[in-house]
Design an enzyme around this catalytic site. Sequence first.
Site, short mmCIF file in Angstrom:
data_model
loop_
_atom_site.label_atom_id
_atom_site.label_comp_id
_atom_site.label_asym_id
_atom_site.label_seq_id
_atom_site.Cartn_x
_atom_site.Cartn_y
_atom_site.Cartn_z
N ASP A 11 0.87 -1.17 0.00
CA ASP A 11 0.00 0.00 0.00
C ASP A 11 0.92 1.23 0.00
O ASP A 11 2.11 1.12 0.32
CB ASP A 11 -0.88 -0.04 1.25
CG ASP A 11 -1.68 1.22 1.45
OD1 ASP A 11 -2.39 1.62 0.50
OD2 ASP A 11 -1.58 1.84 2.53
N ASP A 13 -0.08 5.16 0.94
CA ASP A 13 -0.31 6.12 2.02
C ASP A 13 -0.46 5.41 3.36
O ASP A 13 -1.34 4.56 3.54
CB ASP A 13 -1.56 6.95 1.73
CG ASP A 13 -1.45 7.68 0.40
OD1 ASP A 13 -0.60 8.56 0.29
OD2 ASP A 13 -2.20 7.34 -0.54
N THR A 106 -2.45 1.03 -4.51
CA THR A 106 -3.03 2.13 -3.75
C THR A 106 -4.49 2.40 -4.13
O THR A 106 -4.90 2.15 -5.26
CB THR A 106 -2.21 3.42 -3.96
OG1 THR A 106 -2.84 4.51 -3.29
CG2 THR A 106 -2.08 3.76 -5.44
N SER A 107 -5.23 2.95 -3.18
CA SER A 107 -6.62 3.34 -3.44
C SER A 107 -6.71 4.73 -4.05
O SER A 107 -7.80 5.19 -4.39
CB SER A 107 -7.42 3.29 -2.13
OG SER A 107 -7.52 1.97 -1.65
N LYS A 137 -10.23 -1.71 -2.49
CA LYS A 137 -10.10 -2.34 -1.18
C LYS A 137 -11.32 -1.97 -0.32
O LYS A 137 -11.79 -0.84 -0.39
CB LYS A 137 -8.83 -1.85 -0.48
CG LYS A 137 -7.55 -2.06 -1.28
CD LYS A 137 -6.39 -1.34 -0.59
CE LYS A 137 -5.15 -1.33 -1.46
NZ LYS A 137 -4.04 -0.57 -0.84
N ASP A 161 -1.33 -0.62 6.22
CA ASP A 161 -1.56 0.03 7.52
C ASP A 161 -3.04 0.10 7.87
O ASP A 161 -3.38 0.42 9.01
CB ASP A 161 -1.01 1.46 7.50
CG ASP A 161 -1.83 2.36 6.58
OD1 ASP A 161 -2.38 3.36 7.06
OD2 ASP A 161 -1.94 2.06 5.38
#
Length: 215
Positions: A11, A13, A106-107, A137, A161
């Site tokens: 991931d 961020d 990443t989102s 996600k 995270d």
Amino acid sequence: MTIHADALLFDNDGTLLSSLASVERCWNQWCVEYGITAEVFARVGLHGRPAAEIAADLLPAEAVPGAVARIERLEVDDVPNGGAVLLPGTAEFLASLPADRWAVVTSATRRLAEARLDAVGILPKTLVTADDVTRGKPDPEPYLLAARELGDPARCVVFEDAPAGLRAGRAAGMTTVALATTHEAHELTADLVVDDLSALSALVSGDGVEIRVRG
């Protein structure tokens, strides 16, 4: 504990870098512009989810495309203001890996992800963003898409995270490593939980990557 893998999926961020201050600034401004109260916004899950899903939870469907474009502009424009800061251990850990053994999943949109990664000097060979998937996600689609580029999902390790991202990794059948950078360790369900990437080392061989907790 030692984990063996063919590929490592990160991931962005909260895992490789921190954008929390920027996210707070930009989403607060966005809420003001769209008339969303703090109380209403607090009831919506934010971290680890695509902006389009967050906007869809808060606004009529016809308003979502413009609202998503607006938050992207706010966050991209905020990157030069300290909107992306490397987390401990990130540079060293990634430097120990061959480019074809890891990816960023990443989102964020591609434009935002590339702006943040470029700001901290991370140049992934493989990058999966919200623009590349139909379900973000905690659906496993983003991680399964990255695995197509790098190897067997069962031999991939997800670094996350956020609970949503960890759920995505588990649903993809992957080993999960949680970093307690934005959530308390007891809030994270994973095969391994550490403070950040500085707690780990990676040894690369012809058989793959061996991940160890530093003693």
